[in-house]
Design a protein around this motif. Sequence first.
Motif, PDB file in Angstrom:
ATOM      1  N   HIS A 337       0.687  -1.281   0.184  1.00 44.64           N
ATOM      2  CA  HIS A 337      -0.134   0.009  -0.057  1.00 44.64           C
ATOM      3  C   HIS A 337       0.735   1.371   0.030  1.00 44.64           C
ATOM      4  CE1 HIS A 337      -2.273  -3.419   1.984  1.00 44.64           C
ATOM      5  NE2 HIS A 337      -3.104  -3.009   1.211  1.00 44.64           N
ATOM      6  N   TRP A 338       1.972   1.390   0.702  1.00 49.68           N
ATOM      7  CA  TRP A 338       2.918   2.553   0.597  1.00 49.68           C
ATOM      8  C   TRP A 338       3.345   2.631  -0.556  1.00 49.68           C
ATOM      9  CZ3 TRP A 338       4.278   6.214   3.973  1.00 49.68           C
ATOM     10  CH2 TRP A 338       5.312   7.197   3.513  1.00 49.68           C
ATOM     11  N   ASN A 339       3.979   1.654  -1.563  1.00 51.55           N
ATOM     12  CA  ASN A 339       4.601   1.810  -2.811  1.00 51.55           C
ATOM     13  C   ASN A 339       3.343   2.273  -3.600  1.00 51.55           C
ATOM     14  OD1 ASN A 339       7.079   1.233  -1.781  1.00 51.55           O
ATOM     15  ND2 ASN A 339       6.738  -0.841  -1.962  1.00 51.55           N
ATOM     16  N   ARG A 340       2.136   1.825  -3.562  1.00 53.34           N
ATOM     17  CA  ARG A 340       0.989   1.880  -4.455  1.00 53.34           C
ATOM     18  C   ARG A 340       0.645   3.520  -4.691  1.00 53.34           C
ATOM     19  NH1 ARG A 340      -4.598  -0.513  -2.374  1.00 53.34           N
ATOM     20  NH2 ARG A 340      -4.374   1.136  -1.184  1.00 53.34           N
ATOM     21  N   SER A 341       0.670   4.228  -3.621  1.00 56.68           N
ATOM     22  CA  SER A 341       0.285   5.646  -3.578  1.00 56.68           C
ATOM     23  C   SER A 341       1.683   6.550  -3.231  1.00 56.68           C
ATOM     24  CB  SER A 341      -0.606   5.966  -2.729  1.00 56.68           C
ATOM     25  OG  SER A 341      -0.286   5.505  -1.338  1.00 56.68           O
ATOM     26  N   LEU A 342       2.846   5.943  -2.870  1.00 57.86           N
ATOM     27  CA  LEU A 342       4.062   6.602  -2.373  1.00 57.86           C
ATOM     28  C   LEU A 342       3.346   7.367  -1.238  1.00 57.86           C
ATOM     29  CD1 LEU A 342       6.017   7.794  -5.381  1.00 57.86           C
ATOM     30  CD2 LEU A 342       6.318   5.873  -3.916  1.00 57.86           C
ATOM     31  N   GLY A 343       2.824   6.907  -0.160  1.00 57.02           N
ATOM     32  CA  GLY A 343       2.370   7.291   1.102  1.00 57.02           C
ATOM     33  C   GLY A 343       1.090   8.433   1.112  1.00 57.02           C
ATOM     34  N   ALA A 344       0.689   8.695  -0.353  1.00 56.88           N
ATOM     35  CA  ALA A 344      -0.708   9.587  -0.179  1.00 56.88           C
ATOM     36  C   ALA A 344      -1.616   9.259   0.639  1.00 56.88           C
ATOM     37  CB  ALA A 344      -0.710   9.888  -1.642  1.00 56.88           C
ATOM     38  N   ASP A 345      -1.988   8.258   0.872  1.00 51.45           N
ATOM     39  CA  ASP A 345      -3.196   7.770   1.929  1.00 51.45           C
ATOM     40  C   ASP A 345      -2.625   7.217   3.099  1.00 51.45           C
ATOM     41  OD1 ASP A 345      -1.880   5.334   0.532  1.00 51.45           O
ATOM     42  OD2 ASP A 345      -3.737   4.469  -0.133  1.00 51.45           O
ATOM     43  N   HIS A 346      -1.314   7.760   3.468  1.00 57.98           N
ATOM     44  CA  HIS A 346      -0.808   7.089   4.786  1.00 57.98           C
ATOM     45  C   HIS A 346      -1.091   8.534   5.460  1.00 57.98           C
ATOM     46  CE1 HIS A 346       0.088   3.630   2.670  1.00 57.98           C
ATOM     47  NE2 HIS A 346       0.599   3.039   3.787  1.00 57.98           N
ATOM     48  N   PHE A 347      -0.950   8.385   6.994  1.00 59.79           N
ATOM     49  CA  PHE A 347      -0.653   9.466   7.863  1.00 59.79           C
ATOM     50  C   PHE A 347       0.100   9.099   9.195  1.00 59.79           C
ATOM     51  CE2 PHE A 347      -4.594   7.553   9.521  1.00 59.79           C
ATOM     52  CZ  PHE A 347      -4.625   7.689  10.824  1.00 59.79           C
ATOM     53  N   MET A 348       0.735  10.017   9.674  1.00 59.15           N
ATOM     54  CA  MET A 348       1.644   9.928  10.801  1.00 59.15           C
ATOM     55  C   MET A 348       0.974  11.100  11.775  1.00 59.15           C
ATOM     56  SD  MET A 348       4.725  12.263  10.490  1.00 59.15           S
ATOM     57  CE  MET A 348       4.909  12.751  12.157  1.00 59.15           C
ATOM     58  N   LEU A 349       1.155  10.916  12.968  1.00 55.91           N
ATOM     59  CA  LEU A 349       0.766  11.886  14.082  1.00 55.91           C
ATOM     60  C   LEU A 349       1.829  12.012  15.138  1.00 55.91           C
ATOM     61  CD1 LEU A 349      -2.857  12.007  15.456  1.00 55.91           C
ATOM     62  CD2 LEU A 349      -0.956  11.854  17.088  1.00 55.91           C
ATOM     63  N   SER A 350       1.976  13.380  15.324  1.00 45.19           N
ATOM     64  CA  SER A 350       3.034  13.606  16.371  1.00 45.19           C
ATOM     65  C   SER A 350       2.495  15.088  17.061  1.00 45.19           C
ATOM     66  CB  SER A 350       4.332  13.897  15.903  1.00 45.19           C
ATOM     67  OG  SER A 350       5.366  14.249  16.696  1.00 45.19           O
ATOM     68  N   CYS A 351       2.816  15.001  18.439  1.00 45.96           N
ATOM     69  CA  CYS A 351       2.504  16.181  19.030  1.00 45.96           C
ATOM     70  C   CYS A 351       3.653  16.921  19.679  1.00 45.96           C
ATOM     71  CB  CYS A 351       1.470  16.162  20.356  1.00 45.96           C
ATOM     72  SG  CYS A 351       0.863  17.705  20.941  1.00 45.96           S
ATOM     73  N   HIS A 352       4.702  16.267  19.435  1.00 42.45           N
ATOM     74  CA  HIS A 352       6.197  16.920  19.779  1.00 42.45           C
ATOM     75  C   HIS A 352       6.679  17.897  18.915  1.00 42.45           C
ATOM     76  CE1 HIS A 352      10.461  16.965  21.027  1.00 42.45           C
ATOM     77  NE2 HIS A 352       9.834  16.287  22.163  1.00 42.45           N
ATOM     78  N   ASP A 353       7.488  18.879  19.407  1.00 41.03           N
ATOM     79  CA  ASP A 353       7.765  20.012  18.614  1.00 41.03           C
ATOM     80  C   ASP A 353       8.735  19.442  17.423  1.00 41.03           C
ATOM     81  OD1 ASP A 353       6.549  21.632  20.469  1.00 41.03           O
ATOM     82  OD2 ASP A 353       8.587  22.302  21.474  1.00 41.03           O
ATOM     83  N   TRP A 354       9.146  18.332  17.502  1.00 43.11           N
ATOM     84  CA  TRP A 354      10.310  17.882  16.478  1.00 43.11           C
ATOM     85  C   TRP A 354       9.302  17.075  15.575  1.00 43.11           C
ATOM     86  CZ3 TRP A 354      14.690  16.057  20.062  1.00 43.11           C
ATOM     87  CH2 TRP A 354      15.493  17.348  20.709  1.00 43.11           C
TER      88      TRP A 354
END
Length: 584
Positions: A337-354
Amino acid sequence: MGSGSAFSWLPCLHGHGRRGTSCAAACVMLVALVILAVVSVDPRAQASWFLLSTSAAPAGSAASLRQPSGGGWGGNGGGGGGEHLLVTSSSFGGGARRGRNSTSKEVLFQGGGGVDGTASAAPALIVSSISGDVVSPSRVAVAPAAAEPTMAPAPAPAPEWGVGDAAAAGSADDNIIQVTPQVQRRRDAKLERLELGLAKARAAIREAIKNKEKLPPLPDKDYVPVGPIYRNAYAFHRSYLEMEKLFKVYVYEEGEPPVFHDGPCRSIYSTEGRFIYAMEAESRMRTRDAGEAHAFFLPFSVVKMVKTIYEPRSRDMAPLRRTVSDYIDVVAARHPHWNRSLGADHFMLSCHDWGPYVSAANVHLFSNSIRVLCNANTSEGFDPSRDVSLPEINLRSDAVGGQVGGPSASRRPILAFFAGGGDHGPVRPLLLKHWGRGQDADVQVSEYLPGRRGGASSYTDMMRRSRFCLCPSGYEVASPRVVEAIYLECVPVVIGDDYALPFADVLNWPAFSVRVAVGDIPRLKEILAAVSPRQYIRMQRRVRAVRRHFMVSDGAPRRFDVFHMILHSVWLRRLNVRVVAPPA
């Protein structure tokens, strides 16, 4: 750079006959220089392989996916052609800048790259517009920054979706980015069904945007969104119901806690851990069949990485980036799935400043994926048309109900209040300079509460006694005081120029908050005093009404709470990408 011809990888036709070897080398060097020139102008251009054709663009031209086409939920202004289903920016969003941002902070990070921060070449991806025109990567053109979009419904009628594959589910008035994998060995019937369902959802939402004044409120046993706290309450409700009916998220199971599948739940970064835990326990919108998923969640925690991998005071984020890069390599090797869209339908989540810096571990994660970030700084690469602003919520205990509620306006004698954080960042010293040390009894600003060093009880009491609660940016743009103010029914005053506020594609922030530019800090009292008592009472009532969308549930998440609003923001952005499998 209006033409993409400089990127056309053509054979050498310079008439040099059999001496083509040296000519080819010269051509390669020339093309490399052109690519470097593009990247130097726009650091994110290196991965902008997603193209967007608009009705205003001439045939054959293309704009980067990261340049929004406008549109949205509101009812003012106009616009031609098809539109995104979300508001990509607003008066509360800010614009992209380079160098130093409006708070004079040096921008240390502007573009994506490899693990070491250098630019990475993106693999070729064939992308087509809704009209069906195929544009190869050699035709990439870097578009100028788009103007702030007006908020108007799409003028063209919603298409009638019939039976057919997802590739045929578009129309000329639909500006959804369409991604077609370059290599596909067989037809993906599941993907086609998923995209057809999303196409029908888009049509339903567009119909709601157009006919909000003509149709009765949608039935809902729990809550019906109404009123000025929304850009378009009816369209939001329709979109939310479509999400509940359709949206499925796959959570990758690779990785071990605490760096993966874990997160803090009682700290200034609590929204990171709360979302990870809620998503892991979700039964309605989570699917364990990746073939049924519309979006894919990468469940790593930057906060946990900083605690377990980062060497204190080293300022070296390379180990964090390597961890994320390796994780994506594992996911890409085990799943299609990652290669299928090069990550366009993936999400990450972070509340850290970095979080934004760590997202540079993979060029596609930075430029293509949906990044859900508390540090939603538009001067440092945050793009509201693709990324999601995550509310920063400082939870001190699991008893969230004890941090909620406040008196009416008549029992709030202080005009404005801020304390805590010390001399943190470039904005707060200006606030202290003009309003600190007891200069004005109406605007009470101090580094710490006297004798309590910012103690939780008296800090909360002061917020409950104030009509306006000041929420200045620190070293980074996000402030937990925004949600604290909403919890305590104090009208938030956001001080900062580059902060894209949470859920701004749905919520009408000017209806229940005040935005003050850094340059207007000397005029702070004048700005707030200009709000009449009647207007303030309306704003405070709206703060109380909007609070449900920022609530963290004591137990399982509830409909329309902060967990579901985060998912809805991801849902909106997923609606603006169509992944199409070519026929066998």
